[in-house]
Design a protein around this motif. Structure first.
Motif, mmCIF file in Angstrom:
data_model
loop_
_atom_site.group_PDB
_atom_site.id
_atom_site.type_symbol
_atom_site.label_atom_id
_atom_site.label_comp_id
_atom_site.label_asym_id
_atom_site.label_seq_id
_atom_site.Cartn_x
_atom_site.Cartn_y
_atom_site.Cartn_z
ATOM 1 N N LEU A 142 31.769 -28.760 64.509
ATOM 2 C CA LEU A 142 30.848 -29.850 64.162
ATOM 3 C C LEU A 142 30.278 -29.620 62.761
ATOM 4 C CD1 LEU A 142 28.736 -29.811 67.459
ATOM 5 C CD2 LEU A 142 30.792 -31.169 66.991
ATOM 6 N N TRP A 143 30.010 -30.710 62.056
ATOM 7 C CA TRP A 143 29.309 -30.673 60.777
ATOM 8 C C TRP A 143 28.122 -31.611 60.874
ATOM 9 C CZ3 TRP A 143 34.306 -29.433 61.208
ATOM 10 C CH2 TRP A 143 34.777 -28.379 60.425
ATOM 11 N N ARG A 144 26.954 -31.104 60.474
ATOM 12 C CA ARG A 144 25.720 -31.892 60.546
ATOM 13 C C ARG A 144 25.176 -32.132 59.142
ATOM 14 N NH1 ARG A 144 24.187 -32.854 65.485
ATOM 15 N NH2 ARG A 144 25.018 -31.573 67.167
ATOM 16 N N ASP A 145 24.509 -33.277 58.990
ATOM 17 C CA ASP A 145 23.903 -33.588 57.700
ATOM 18 C C ASP A 145 22.546 -32.893 57.589
ATOM 19 O OD1 ASP A 145 22.051 -35.172 59.102
ATOM 20 O OD2 ASP A 145 23.045 -37.047 58.572
ATOM 21 N N GLU A 146 21.866 -33.157 56.493
ATOM 22 C CA GLU A 146 20.579 -32.488 56.219
ATOM 23 C C GLU A 146 19.505 -32.818 57.237
ATOM 24 O OE1 GLU A 146 20.282 -34.145 52.369
ATOM 25 O OE2 GLU A 146 21.287 -32.461 51.392
ATOM 26 N N GLU A 147 19.667 -33.930 57.945
ATOM 27 C CA GLU A 147 18.697 -34.335 58.966
ATOM 28 C C GLU A 147 19.077 -33.839 60.357
ATOM 29 O OE1 GLU A 147 18.663 -38.551 58.521
ATOM 30 O OE2 GLU A 147 17.796 -38.460 56.516
ATOM 31 N N GLY A 148 20.175 -33.099 60.470
ATOM 32 C CA GLY A 148 20.620 -32.579 61.755
ATOM 33 C C GLY A 148 21.501 -33.543 62.532
ATOM 34 N N ARG A 149 21.798 -34.682 61.940
ATOM 35 C CA ARG A 149 22.634 -35.692 62.597
ATOM 36 C C ARG A 149 24.111 -35.314 62.462
ATOM 37 N NH1 ARG A 149 23.182 -41.944 60.781
ATOM 38 N NH2 ARG A 149 24.033 -42.714 62.731
ATOM 39 N N LEU A 150 24.877 -35.559 63.507
ATOM 40 C CA LEU A 150 26.302 -35.256 63.464
ATOM 41 C C LEU A 150 26.970 -36.114 62.393
ATOM 42 C CD1 LEU A 150 28.580 -33.598 64.776
ATOM 43 C CD2 LEU A 150 28.956 -35.547 66.310
ATOM 44 N N ALA A 151 27.539 -35.459 61.385
ATOM 45 C CA ALA A 151 28.199 -36.165 60.283
ATOM 46 C C ALA A 151 29.704 -36.218 60.493
ATOM 47 C CB ALA A 151 27.886 -35.464 58.961
ATOM 48 N N GLY A 152 30.221 -35.233 61.199
ATOM 49 C CA GLY A 152 31.656 -35.187 61.450
ATOM 50 C C GLY A 152 31.989 -34.082 62.427
ATOM 51 N N PHE A 153 33.184 -34.173 62.958
ATOM 52 C CA PHE A 153 33.681 -33.116 63.826
ATOM 53 C C PHE A 153 35.188 -33.054 63.682
ATOM 54 C CE2 PHE A 153 33.770 -36.920 66.389
ATOM 55 C CZ PHE A 153 34.920 -36.831 67.155
ATOM 56 N N MET A 154 35.741 -31.935 64.064
ATOM 57 C CA MET A 154 37.175 -31.764 63.977
ATOM 58 C C MET A 154 37.678 -31.158 65.278
ATOM 59 S SD MET A 154 39.453 -30.379 60.819
ATOM 60 C CE MET A 154 38.251 -29.176 60.402
ATOM 61 N N ILE A 155 38.757 -31.737 65.768
ATOM 62 C CA ILE A 155 39.388 -31.252 66.992
ATOM 63 C C ILE A 155 40.774 -30.754 66.641
ATOM 64 C CG2 ILE A 155 40.300 -31.934 69.243
ATOM 65 C CD1 ILE A 155 37.999 -33.921 69.464
ATOM 66 N N LYS A 156 41.104 -29.597 67.142
ATOM 67 C CA LYS A 156 42.434 -29.035 66.943
ATOM 68 C C LYS A 156 43.301 -29.417 68.133
ATOM 69 C CE LYS A 156 44.934 -24.743 66.420
ATOM 70 N NZ LYS A 156 44.874 -23.287 66.576
ATOM 71 N N GLY A 157 44.380 -30.103 67.847
ATOM 72 C CA GLY A 157 45.348 -30.436 68.885
ATOM 73 C C GLY A 157 46.433 -29.373 68.937
ATOM 74 N N ASN A 158 47.556 -29.713 69.520
ATOM 75 C CA ASN A 158 48.660 -28.750 69.590
ATOM 76 C C ASN A 158 49.214 -28.421 68.216
ATOM 77 O OD1 ASN A 158 48.513 -28.548 72.364
ATOM 78 N ND2 ASN A 158 49.910 -30.250 72.695
ATOM 79 N N ARG A 159 49.419 -29.438 67.388
ATOM 80 C CA ARG A 159 49.939 -29.230 66.034
ATOM 81 C C ARG A 159 49.058 -29.857 64.972
ATOM 82 N NH1 ARG A 159 55.866 -29.788 64.659
ATOM 83 N NH2 ARG A 159 54.780 -29.041 62.857
ATOM 84 N N LEU A 160 48.284 -30.855 65.342
ATOM 85 C CA LEU A 160 47.473 -31.594 64.378
ATOM 86 C C LEU A 160 46.006 -31.223 64.474
ATOM 87 C CD1 LEU A 160 48.874 -35.196 64.985
ATOM 88 C CD2 LEU A 160 49.343 -33.756 63.011
ATOM 89 N N VAL A 161 45.301 -31.366 63.355
ATOM 90 C CA VAL A 161 43.844 -31.329 63.393
ATOM 91 C C VAL A 161 43.373 -32.762 63.173
ATOM 92 C CG1 VAL A 161 43.648 -28.947 62.635
ATOM 93 C CG2 VAL A 161 43.562 -30.768 60.943
ATOM 94 N N HIS A 162 42.285 -33.091 63.788
ATOM 95 C CA HIS A 162 41.776 -34.455 63.764
ATOM 96 C C HIS A 162 40.370 -34.467 63.185
ATOM 97 C CE1 HIS A 162 45.115 -35.706 66.363
ATOM 98 N NE2 HIS A 162 44.903 -34.571 67.000
ATOM 99 N N PRO A 163 40.219 -34.633 61.848
ATOM 100 C CA PRO A 163 38.868 -34.758 61.291
ATOM 101 C C PRO A 163 38.296 -36.136 61.608
ATOM 102 C CG PRO A 163 40.524 -34.721 59.532
ATOM 103 C CD PRO A 163 41.247 -34.636 60.835
ATOM 104 N N GLN A 164 37.108 -36.159 62.151
ATOM 105 C CA GLN A 164 36.432 -37.394 62.551
ATOM 106 C C GLN A 164 35.113 -37.441 61.794
ATOM 107 O OE1 GLN A 164 38.213 -39.017 65.448
ATOM 108 N NE2 GLN A 164 39.626 -37.505 64.649
ATOM 109 N N MET A 165 34.886 -38.505 61.030
ATOM 110 C CA MET A 165 33.709 -38.552 60.167
ATOM 111 C C MET A 165 32.925 -39.842 60.348
ATOM 112 S SD MET A 165 35.565 -36.933 56.785
ATOM 113 C CE MET A 165 34.931 -38.240 55.837
ATOM 114 N N ARG A 166 31.609 -39.729 60.242
ATOM 115 C CA ARG A 166 30.734 -40.898 60.331
ATOM 116 C C ARG A 166 30.891 -41.772 59.083
ATOM 117 N NH1 ARG A 166 26.818 -41.719 63.676
ATOM 118 N NH2 ARG A 166 26.647 -39.541 64.260
#
Length: 128
Positions: free
Chosen positions: A62-86
């Motif tokens: 997980l990555w959080r912004d300066e206010e503690g709000r979730l800004a993004g997360f990344m999930i590792k799959g079998n071969r791919l990584v999935h960056p998910q961003m606000r």
């Protein structure tokens, strides 16, 4: 903006934050740039009782912004990584990809990332 890295604990609160981020990002673009909510729910619930908690903790960051709000997360799959961003912040995406290269790269030193054909912002960031 400065982002803080956080290890995922697989709590219900964190998963709700992930779902909120996916909903918000879909509303911004009116099409998926991240996972669809159903994919995240399937990932969470489909494996919840089959895999130990460590399965999830070791595959999500997980990555959080300066206010503690979730800004993004990344999930590792079998071969791919999935960056998910606000947002479309290239700085955040760069931080996420750098972390993935350092921690999740294959033996060949590669990190494979899924990107939609219409998402030219993410395509440009991946080329750089």
């Amino acid at each position: 903006m400065t982002y803080t890295f956080q290890t995922y604990s697989h709590s219900q609160r964190e998963f709700e934050e992930i779902c909120d981020l996916l909903n918000e990002s879909y509303q911004q673009d009116h099409r998926p740039r991240n996972w669809r909510l159903a994919v995240a729910e399937n990932w969470n619930m489909g494996s919840r009782f089959l895999e130990p908690k460590e399965f999830f903790i070791n595959r999500v960051r997980l990555w959080r912004d300066e206010e503690g709000r979730l800004a993004g997360f990344m999930i590792k799959g079998n071969r791919l990584v999935h960056p998910q961003m606000r947002s479309h912040d290239p700085v955040l995406l760069g931080e996420m990809l750098a972390w993935a290269e350092e921690n999740w790269a294959s033996l060949e030193g590669e990190v494979l990332v899924m990107v939609y054909d219409w998402d030219t912002r993410r395509q440009t960031a991946l080329i750089q």
